[in-house]
Every structure is written in structure tokens, then in C-alpha cells.
Motif scaffolding. Structure first.
Motif, PDB file in Angstrom:
ATOM      1  N   UNK A  19     -29.654   2.025  16.686  1.00 35.95           N
ATOM      2  CA  UNK A  19     -29.781   3.055  17.754  1.00 35.95           C
ATOM      3  C   UNK A  19     -29.883   4.291  17.008  1.00 35.95           C
ATOM      4  N   UNK A  20     -30.120   5.502  18.081  1.00 35.91           N
ATOM      5  CA  UNK A  20     -30.487   6.834  17.286  1.00 35.91           C
ATOM      6  C   UNK A  20     -29.439   7.711  17.981  1.00 35.91           C
ATOM      7  N   UNK A  21     -28.836   8.636  17.150  1.00 38.56           N
ATOM      8  CA  UNK A  21     -28.095   9.466  18.036  1.00 38.56           C
ATOM      9  C   UNK A  21     -28.499  11.032  17.336  1.00 38.56           C
ATOM     10  N   UNK A  22     -28.591  11.769  18.608  1.00 38.81           N
ATOM     11  CA  UNK A  22     -29.325  13.173  18.474  1.00 38.81           C
ATOM     12  C   UNK A  22     -28.378  14.250  19.004  1.00 38.81           C
ATOM     13  N   UNK A  23     -27.987  15.240  18.026  1.00 41.72           N
ATOM     14  CA  UNK A  23     -27.340  16.496  18.247  1.00 41.72           C
ATOM     15  C   UNK A  23     -28.282  17.492  18.768  1.00 41.72           C
ATOM     16  N   UNK A  24     -29.584  17.341  18.834  1.00 46.36           N
ATOM     17  CA  UNK A  24     -30.439  18.152  19.101  1.00 46.36           C
ATOM     18  C   UNK A  24     -30.341  19.585  18.604  1.00 46.36           C
ATOM     19  N   UNK A  25     -31.106  20.525  19.220  1.00 48.68           N
ATOM     20  CA  UNK A  25     -31.262  21.907  18.695  1.00 48.68           C
ATOM     21  C   UNK A  25     -30.310  22.860  19.717  1.00 48.68           C
ATOM     22  N   UNK A  26     -29.290  23.354  19.243  1.00 44.65           N
ATOM     23  CA  UNK A  26     -28.756  24.343  20.091  1.00 44.65           C
ATOM     24  C   UNK A  26     -29.321  25.644  20.429  1.00 44.65           C
ATOM     25  N   UNK A  27     -29.478  25.959  21.330  1.00 43.46           N
ATOM     26  CA  UNK A  27     -30.158  27.029  21.940  1.00 43.46           C
ATOM     27  C   UNK A  27     -29.454  28.139  22.255  1.00 43.46           C
ATOM     28  N   UNK A  28     -28.264  27.609  22.798  1.00 42.82           N
ATOM     29  CA  UNK A  28     -27.220  28.752  23.556  1.00 42.82           C
ATOM     30  C   UNK A  28     -25.925  28.155  23.430  1.00 42.82           C
ATOM     31  N   UNK A  29     -24.648  28.838  22.955  1.00 41.78           N
ATOM     32  CA  UNK A  29     -23.544  28.226  23.252  1.00 41.78           C
ATOM     33  C   UNK A  29     -22.889  29.417  24.045  1.00 41.78           C
ATOM     34  N   UNK A  30     -22.340  29.192  25.080  1.00 42.47           N
ATOM     35  CA  UNK A  30     -21.700  30.330  26.350  1.00 42.47           C
ATOM     36  C   UNK A  30     -20.307  30.286  25.971  1.00 42.47           C
ATOM     37  N   UNK A  31     -19.808  31.369  25.435  1.00 39.78           N
ATOM     38  CA  UNK A  31     -18.518  31.506  25.152  1.00 39.78           C
ATOM     39  C   UNK A  31     -18.110  32.992  25.835  1.00 39.78           C
ATOM     40  N   UNK A  32     -17.113  32.987  26.645  1.00 40.53           N
ATOM     41  CA  UNK A  32     -16.417  33.993  27.390  1.00 40.53           C
ATOM     42  C   UNK A  32     -15.087  34.100  27.066  1.00 40.53           C
ATOM     43  N   UNK A  66     -15.657  -4.385  17.949  1.00 41.81           N
ATOM     44  CA  UNK A  66     -16.451  -3.207  17.656  1.00 41.81           C
ATOM     45  C   UNK A  66     -17.716  -3.764  16.736  1.00 41.81           C
ATOM     46  N   UNK A  67     -18.896  -3.224  16.832  1.00 41.24           N
ATOM     47  CA  UNK A  67     -19.718  -3.792  16.228  1.00 41.24           C
ATOM     48  C   UNK A  67     -20.326  -3.129  14.985  1.00 41.24           C
ATOM     49  N   UNK A  68     -20.906  -3.859  14.174  1.00 39.77           N
ATOM     50  CA  UNK A  68     -21.571  -2.930  12.756  1.00 39.77           C
ATOM     51  C   UNK A  68     -23.169  -2.634  13.327  1.00 39.77           C
ATOM     52  N   UNK A  69     -23.640  -1.639  12.950  1.00 41.94           N
ATOM     53  CA  UNK A  69     -24.925  -1.251  13.216  1.00 41.94           C
ATOM     54  C   UNK A  69     -25.484  -0.085  12.276  1.00 41.94           C
ATOM     55  N   UNK A  70     -26.849  -0.220  12.304  1.00 43.97           N
ATOM     56  CA  UNK A  70     -27.507   0.871  11.259  1.00 43.97           C
ATOM     57  C   UNK A  70     -27.924   1.875  12.564  1.00 43.97           C
ATOM     58  N   UNK A  71     -27.392   3.203  12.203  1.00 41.57           N
ATOM     59  CA  UNK A  71     -27.607   4.457  13.081  1.00 41.57           C
ATOM     60  C   UNK A  71     -28.425   5.426  12.374  1.00 41.57           C
ATOM     61  N   UNK A  72     -29.348   6.035  13.097  1.00 41.19           N
ATOM     62  CA  UNK A  72     -30.103   7.080  12.752  1.00 41.19           C
ATOM     63  C   UNK A  72     -29.720   8.532  13.369  1.00 41.19           C
ATOM     64  N   UNK A  73     -29.349   9.462  12.450  1.00 41.05           N
ATOM     65  CA  UNK A  73     -28.645  10.722  13.117  1.00 41.05           C
ATOM     66  C   UNK A  73     -29.798  11.530  13.036  1.00 41.05           C
ATOM     67  N   UNK A  74     -30.078  12.405  13.997  1.00 39.20           N
ATOM     68  CA  UNK A  74     -31.001  13.586  14.066  1.00 39.20           C
ATOM     69  C   UNK A  74     -30.196  14.915  14.472  1.00 39.20           C
TER      70      UNK A  74
END
Length: 397
Positions: free
Chosen positions: A94-107, A1-9
Motif C-alpha cells: 500500500x501507499x500512504x501520502x501526506x501530500x503537499x500542504x498548501x494552507x493550514x488555517x489557524x485562528x 495486525x498485518x505485516x506489510x511493505x508501505x511506500x510513504x510520500x
């Protein structure tokens, strides 16, 4: 398992800007990892982009051209935010991105799909670093809700504390993680700031995107009839795990709720503040917690926090800053953690919190400027997360 610096967006359901957080993550052995917060900030969307994102929410019709344009422009905005983040807090691996949720489809209580905007190729091109994105879809494909993913951070971070303990995120949508039972449980409780933001926009004719500091709500009085009607929403009685978003608790929902109710702007904000406090507190109290640890933009709203404290009664309410995790940056640090787990071949979901059939590696990886070289997969899972003392950008560099 590596150590690293991560940028979260990420940009939350409030769509009020892009959260940026840089974390140092490293294994300590015996299933323990350390997260050291380096720094966090929030950047506004470019002029006009937020308004276009809000306008694209259901029940609006969105054509393919605008969808493509929004995905691209959010990606470019995230790329600029990543560049700003590395300039302020130092280079990352490295960079991690959760983005911008536009739609969450639940039925019928089940998530069928989820869409996050922010094409990661723009981030990789700007930073030269690998980008891990699309972090929710795999959990949904495995039968989960793809949310709240905060459960993985909360379950590791609060492990070992006297319980039950609850981690509360007061974002656009409020969610909780219950730690200390047989297994972690997490779900969206309902609106956090989403309806408050929509109401502030409505009553100020677009001059305000939120009830900054809770000033409007503090000047108003709760409308009991409207509050009772909104509390009758079926979502609050559906069993967890469950998730929701602005496709349900959005501007159209608010417009319909107040269609036949005459009340002032402050009274509307006071009522919606009480709605958030009531639904969050009811969800928390159902698990008999000893402590609730809050984070997210809502902790900066004194009117909301006062209403929540009143509803929680004797249950201790703390802000995550008190435990070493900046409340304003918690979701950014969560995103960094999710990226680090995927990078090291470890699952990023907790089935008890999302409803997935089992642990899953999350996300898709976009290579950076050079060939993609992943570390050897971890030989053991992470069971606890220690939050280390924050570093300054100068110390981190």
C-alpha cells in the motif's frame, strides 16, 4: 495486525521536492512493532510546478481552476514518484501520502482546517495499490492541529530512552516531540528552513531555492536589531499544542520584516539561521531534555547545526541516523507508519501532541486495482517501535 511493505510520500513546507520512503512494518507482540527502513530518496517537482505552488501561497489569490490544476499535477507528480520508488526499492502492499500542504488555517490558536494537494486517485491508478491520504483532516475535526503528526513516530521510537528526550524535525517548519514526561507533547516551534529558503531565493534572484550547505549564512554576520524584532513574534510565546506554516512564516513575512532594513544577502541568511536556532533551542530547553535527536533537511546545513549546538549548550544534539532512522527519510518513514496504523485500524495521532480530543483513525482510503480488503483490526495498541537494520533494495525484494 498485518505485516506489510508501505511506500510513504510527502512534500514538506519547503516545497523542494517529493520525499519517497519504503518501509517494512510488522507486529512483534506485546505492543511492540518493528519498522525496517528499505530505502528513501527525494525527487524534484517537474519544471515550473514548484514555482506555481510557491506563487499560490498566501497572500496570493487562487482561483478554482488553478487550485484544481495544482491538485491534479501534484497528484500526478506523486504518482510518478511512487512508481520510481517501487522500481528502485521493490513492490509494496500500500501507499500512504501526506501530500503537499498548501494552507493550514489557524485562528485564535485553534486549527480550523487544512488543505493538502495531491489527488490520491492518480497514485492508485499508477501503482494499482490502495492509497491512504488526507491524513491530517480527521485530527483537525477532532479539535487538534493536524500537526505535527511526527509525534506518533517519535513517541513510539523514543519510548524507554532516558528522558526527557526530544525529537526535532528541521523541515520548512521546525517541530519537536518531547518524550519522557507524563504524556508526549509535540508542536511547531516556528520556522525551520522556510525563511532561509525564501531569503536564498530573494538574494540570488531565484537562482537558489535554499542556502545549500549554509554557505551564505557562514559568510555573513547576525543583525541584532532584525533578530530581536523577529524574535518578538507572538507565535513563540503562545502555549502548545500549536502549529504554523508558510501562511505565517513565508515570503510575505520575510519581505515585511526586511522592508526597512538594509543588509547584505549573507547577513540576512546569518540572521535567519540564528532565528531558527534560537527559537528551536528555546523551545527545547523549556523541557530540560537530556538529548535532542534531529532529522530533516536542516541537519545538512552546518551553519544551522553549529548555531543550534551553541544555543543548546550542554544538551546533547544527535542526528537520527545515529539511532538507525535516516534523517533525510524520516518524514517519509513517518508517513509509511501512519498508513500502516490506519490499515490496521489503529489511531495515528497522539492527542497530547496535536491537541485533539482523543485518538483517531486518520485518512481516507482510495482502492487500488482490485477490491479493497482490509485486515482484521488490531486487538492491541502499539506502544513501542523498534527500528531494525536497513535492508538494501535487493535484500528487500
Amino acid at each position: 495486525m498485518s505485516s506489510c511493505r508501505v511506500l510513504g510520500l510527502l512534500s514538506g513546507t519547503s516545497m523542494d521536492g517529493i520525499d519517497v520512503a519504503v518501509a517494512e512494518l510488522r507486529p512483534l507482540g506485546d505492543g511492540v512493532a518493528e519498522l525496517r527502513p528499505v530505502g528513501c530518496t527525494e525527487l524534484p517537482y517537474p519544471a515550473g510546478l514548484r514555482e506555481r505552488l510557491v506563487a499560490a501561497l498566501p497572500p496570493a489569490e487562487l482561483d478554482a481552476r488553478e487550485f484544481c490544476a495544482l491538485d491534479t499535477e501534484v497528484g500526478r507528480a506523486f504518482a510518478e514518484a511512487a512508481e520510481r520508488g517501487t522500481a528502485e526499492f521493490g513492490d509494496v502492499d500500500l501507499v500512504a501520502s501526506l501530500g503537499q500542504t498548501l494552507y493550514h488555517w489557524v485562528e485564535d490558536g485553534r486549527a480550523r482546517g487544512t488543505t493538502q494537494l495531491g489527488q490520491p486517485a492518480w497514485i492508485a491508478e499508477a501503482t494499482g495499490r490502495p492509497v491512504i491520504a488526507d491524513l491530517r483532516a480527521r485530527d483537525v475535526a477532532a479539535g487538534g492541529h493536524g500537526a505535527p503528526l511526527a509525534g506518533v513516530l517519535d513517541a513510539l521510537w523514543l519510548a524507554g530512552r532516558p528522558g526527557p528526550a526530544i525529537a526535532l524535525n528541521l523541515g520548512g517548519i521546525a517541530n519537536i516531540t518531547v518524550v519522557g514526561g507524563p504524556e508526549p507533547l509535540a508542536y511547531d516551534t516556528g520556522p525551520g528552513n522556510a525563511l532561509l529558503d525564501a531569503a536564498a531565493w530573494r538574494v540570488t534572484d531565484g537562482a537558489a531555492t535554499s542556502d545549500l550547505g549554509g554557505r551564505l549564512a557562514a559568510a555573513g554576520r547576525v543583525h541584532p536589531g532584525l533578530l530581536a524584532e523577529m524574535l518578538a513574534d507572538d507565535y513563540y510565546r503562545s502555549p502548545p499544542p500549536k502549529s504554523t506554516g508558510k501562511e505565517h512564516f513565508g515570503p510575505a513575512y520575510l519581505a515585511e520584516a526586511v522592508r526597512e532594513v538594509a543588509l547584505s544577502g549573507p547577513d540576512l541568511l546569518a540572521t535567519l539561521t540564528e532565528l531558527t536556532a534560537a527559537t528551536v533551542a528555546d523551545a527545547c530547553l523549556a523541557h530540560a531534555p537530556r538529548c535532542v535527536v534531529a532529522s530533516g533537511g536542516g541537519v545538512r546545513n552546518p551553519a544551522l547545526m553549529a548555531a543550534l549546538r551553541a544555543r543548546l549548550g550542554e544538551v546533547e544534539l544527535r542526528v537520527s541516523d545515529e539511532l538507525g532512522l535516516p534523517a533525510d527519510g524520516k518524514e517519509g518513514y513517518l508517513t509509511a507508519l501512519l498508513g500502516w496504523l490506519t490499515w490496521n485500524g489503529l489511531p495515528g495521532n497522539v492527542p497530547g501532541t496535536t491537541g485533539a480530543e482523543g485518538p483517531r483513525l486518520l485518512g481516507s482510503i482510495t482502492p487500488g486495482a482490485g477490491p479493497l480488503r482490509l485486515p482484521e483490526p488490531a486487538s492491541e495498541p502499539v506502544r513501542r517501535l523498534r527500528i531494525a537494520h536497513s535492508t538494501t533494495p535487493r535484500e528487500a525484494a
